[in-house]
Design a protein around this motif. Structure first.
Motif, PDB file in Angstrom:
ATOM      1  N   UNK A  14       3.094  -7.199  -7.011  1.00 55.85           N
ATOM      2  CA  UNK A  14       3.135  -6.111  -7.409  1.00 55.85           C
ATOM      3  C   UNK A  14       3.504  -5.077  -6.970  1.00 55.85           C
ATOM      4  N   UNK A  15       3.627  -5.440  -5.478  1.00 52.87           N
ATOM      5  CA  UNK A  15       4.294  -4.725  -3.894  1.00 52.87           C
ATOM      6  C   UNK A  15       5.728  -4.891  -4.303  1.00 52.87           C
ATOM      7  N   UNK A  16       6.303  -5.840  -5.054  1.00 56.31           N
ATOM      8  CA  UNK A  16       8.096  -5.972  -4.810  1.00 56.31           C
ATOM      9  C   UNK A  16       7.818  -5.077  -6.183  1.00 56.31           C
ATOM     10  N   UNK A  17       7.578  -5.174  -7.335  1.00 54.07           N
ATOM     11  CA  UNK A  17       7.728  -4.547  -8.186  1.00 54.07           C
ATOM     12  C   UNK A  17       7.922  -2.653  -7.480  1.00 54.07           C
ATOM     13  N   UNK A  18       6.492  -2.426  -7.577  1.00 54.62           N
ATOM     14  CA  UNK A  18       6.315  -1.072  -7.039  1.00 54.62           C
ATOM     15  C   UNK A  18       7.262  -0.750  -6.317  1.00 54.62           C
ATOM     16  N   UNK A  19       8.417  -1.124  -5.293  1.00 54.50           N
ATOM     17  CA  UNK A  19       8.974  -0.988  -3.690  1.00 54.50           C
ATOM     18  C   UNK A  19      10.408  -1.066  -4.676  1.00 54.50           C
ATOM     19  N   UNK A  20      10.289  -1.894  -5.418  1.00 50.28           N
ATOM     20  CA  UNK A  20      11.661  -2.140  -6.160  1.00 50.28           C
ATOM     21  C   UNK A  20      12.003  -0.214  -6.887  1.00 50.28           C
ATOM     22  N   UNK A  77      14.309   4.460  -7.862  1.00 49.67           N
ATOM     23  CA  UNK A  77      13.510   6.338  -8.503  1.00 49.67           C
ATOM     24  C   UNK A  77      14.058   7.370  -6.834  1.00 49.67           C
ATOM     25  N   UNK A  78      14.061   7.271  -4.762  1.00 49.08           N
ATOM     26  CA  UNK A  78      13.892   7.470  -4.377  1.00 49.08           C
ATOM     27  C   UNK A  78      14.934   8.299  -3.990  1.00 49.08           C
ATOM     28  N   UNK A  79      16.584   6.939  -4.553  1.00 47.86           N
ATOM     29  CA  UNK A  79      17.914   7.289  -4.802  1.00 47.86           C
ATOM     30  C   UNK A  79      18.323   8.179  -5.455  1.00 47.86           C
ATOM     31  N   UNK A  99       4.564   5.100  -2.551  1.00 44.92           N
ATOM     32  CA  UNK A  99       4.295   3.683  -3.478  1.00 44.92           C
ATOM     33  C   UNK A  99       2.954   3.293  -3.806  1.00 44.92           C
ATOM     34  N   UNK A 100       3.624   2.575  -2.445  1.00 43.60           N
ATOM     35  CA  UNK A 100       2.075   1.542  -2.699  1.00 43.60           C
ATOM     36  C   UNK A 100       0.638   2.273  -2.199  1.00 43.60           C
ATOM     37  N   UNK A 101       0.435   3.806  -1.646  1.00 45.71           N
ATOM     38  CA  UNK A 101      -0.663   4.407  -1.126  1.00 45.71           C
ATOM     39  C   UNK A 101      -0.756   5.238  -2.593  1.00 45.71           C
ATOM     40  N   UNK A 125       4.092  -9.181   7.928  1.00 45.93           N
ATOM     41  CA  UNK A 125       3.857  -9.601   6.460  1.00 45.93           C
ATOM     42  C   UNK A 125       3.177  -9.407   5.316  1.00 45.93           C
ATOM     43  N   UNK A 126       1.788  -9.029   6.510  1.00 47.54           N
ATOM     44  CA  UNK A 126       0.441  -8.883   6.077  1.00 47.54           C
ATOM     45  C   UNK A 126       0.046  -7.709   5.592  1.00 47.54           C
ATOM     46  N   UNK A 127       0.561  -6.530   6.023  1.00 50.81           N
ATOM     47  CA  UNK A 127       0.359  -4.862   5.336  1.00 50.81           C
ATOM     48  C   UNK A 127       0.353  -4.789   3.644  1.00 50.81           C
ATOM     49  N   UNK A 128      -0.281  -3.436   4.084  1.00 49.41           N
ATOM     50  CA  UNK A 128      -0.304  -3.487   3.564  1.00 49.41           C
ATOM     51  C   UNK A 128       0.916  -2.061   2.714  1.00 49.41           C
ATOM     52  N   UNK A 129       1.885  -2.158   3.240  1.00 48.79           N
ATOM     53  CA  UNK A 129       3.390  -1.631   3.841  1.00 48.79           C
ATOM     54  C   UNK A 129       3.819  -2.657   4.507  1.00 48.79           C
ATOM     55  N   UNK A 130       5.041  -1.789   4.129  1.00 49.81           N
ATOM     56  CA  UNK A 130       6.761  -2.587   4.808  1.00 49.81           C
ATOM     57  C   UNK A 130       6.681  -2.788   6.290  1.00 49.81           C
TER      58      UNK A 130
END
Length: 293
Positions: A262-268, A273-275, A237-239, A14-19
């Motif tokens: 920020x991560x939550x917003x970027x992820x959504x 966009x990807x879908x 997107x995170x990268x 849960x502490x990583x820069x990526x899921x």
């Protein structure tokens, strides 16, 4: 005897820069991915341990590998991953590659040029992407784009943590030739703020890392599994956000990490966009020329 797991830093997936094994991934894959993560995190924390002597670090890494291959049952993370691999009929090679990266972390404290850094990434980061692709049964033609993204993720991390790595571990992933070209020195990484020369070097490396991300941009469109493709969109997107921070900020004195919000917003946004691009057939095509790795 202290197990390798007892040397863990406390950092979790849960502490990583990526899921890592997020809800986006199909549940049938999550147990294996978490077993892989726990094994890798254990090895990484052994290599990064602040007080453990170098030879003891190498001994612990050797023990993890031995038990991953079935020679003993004293290291829970190795045993769990060994069993998970056996259930899926998967090779331990990607995990072994990562152990070799951790051995480099113990024995190699300086990198001469970009090619040496990319070689390190071929052991420390690219096997993670390849493992994920294998878990999902994807074609190995996807490896080239995945390798580029994974290398970019790793170098982003090197740039984010360049000061901490130098101060805490005397480890420098910033290439010597890049420092020299900008008139910077390794010792500048120990300062509270980057000198103009060091900042020029770090931001030039961030721009070069951005090229890696462009090389890997076709990956979501090459992946057949929709859920995994969307997770890759989020990671990319995170990268992308991080590399843009690194292009304009000083990692020694300014924030170049993403908050949970920020991560939550970027992820959504990335998932939506990807879908959309997947449904409408607008995914980027693979880049076949101008390889940088």
């Amino acid at each position: 005897m202290t197990t390798a797991g007892e040397l863990r830093s406390g950092k979790s997936h849960k502490d990583e820069n990526f899921p890592v094994a997020s809800w986006i991934i199909h549940p049938r894959h999550r147990a294996l991915i978490l077993a892989f993560y726990n094994f890798v995190r254990t090895g990484d924390d052994v290599a990064d341990h602040a007080t453990l002597p170098a030879q003891e670090k190498l001994d612990k890494l050797d023990l993890l590998e031995a038990e991953l291959l079935g020679k003993g049952d004293t290291q829970p993370e190795a045993v769990a991953l060994r069993k998970a691999f056996a259930e899926r009929g998967m090779s331990p090679k990607h995990a072994q590659d990562l152990l070799n990266a951790f051995r480099l972390d113990v024995t190699k404290l300086r990198y001469e040029d970009w090619d040496e850094v990319i070689h390190y990434c071929s052991l420390s980061a690219m096997p993670v992407g390849r493992f994920m692709l294998d878990v999902h049964g994807e074609d190995r033609s996807t490896w080239a784009a995945s390798d580029a993204i994974c290398a970019a993720l790793q170098i982003n991390n090197h740039l984010q943590d360049c000061g901490k790595d130098y101060r805490n571990l005397n480890r420098v992933y910033i290439p010597r030739d890049a420092l020299a070209a900008s008139g910077a020195t390794v010792e500048m990484l120990g300062e509270a703020r980057s000198t103009p020369a060091l900042l020029k070097c770090l931001q030039a490396l961030a721009r070069r890392t951005e090229t890696l991300l462009h090389e890997g941009r076709s990956l979501p469109g090459e992946i057949k599994d929709t859920r995994f493709a969307l997770e890759v969109c989020v990671i990319d997107a995170f990268a992308d956000k991080i590399v843009n921070l690194l292009k304009v900020r000083d990692p020694l004195s300014e924030n170049v990490h993403l908050s949970k919000g920020q991560m939550a917003g970027i992820a959504l946004s990335a998932m939506a966009g990807g879908l959309f691009r997947r449904v409408t057939g607008q995914m980027p095509r693979p880049a076949r020329t101008g390889r940088v790795i």
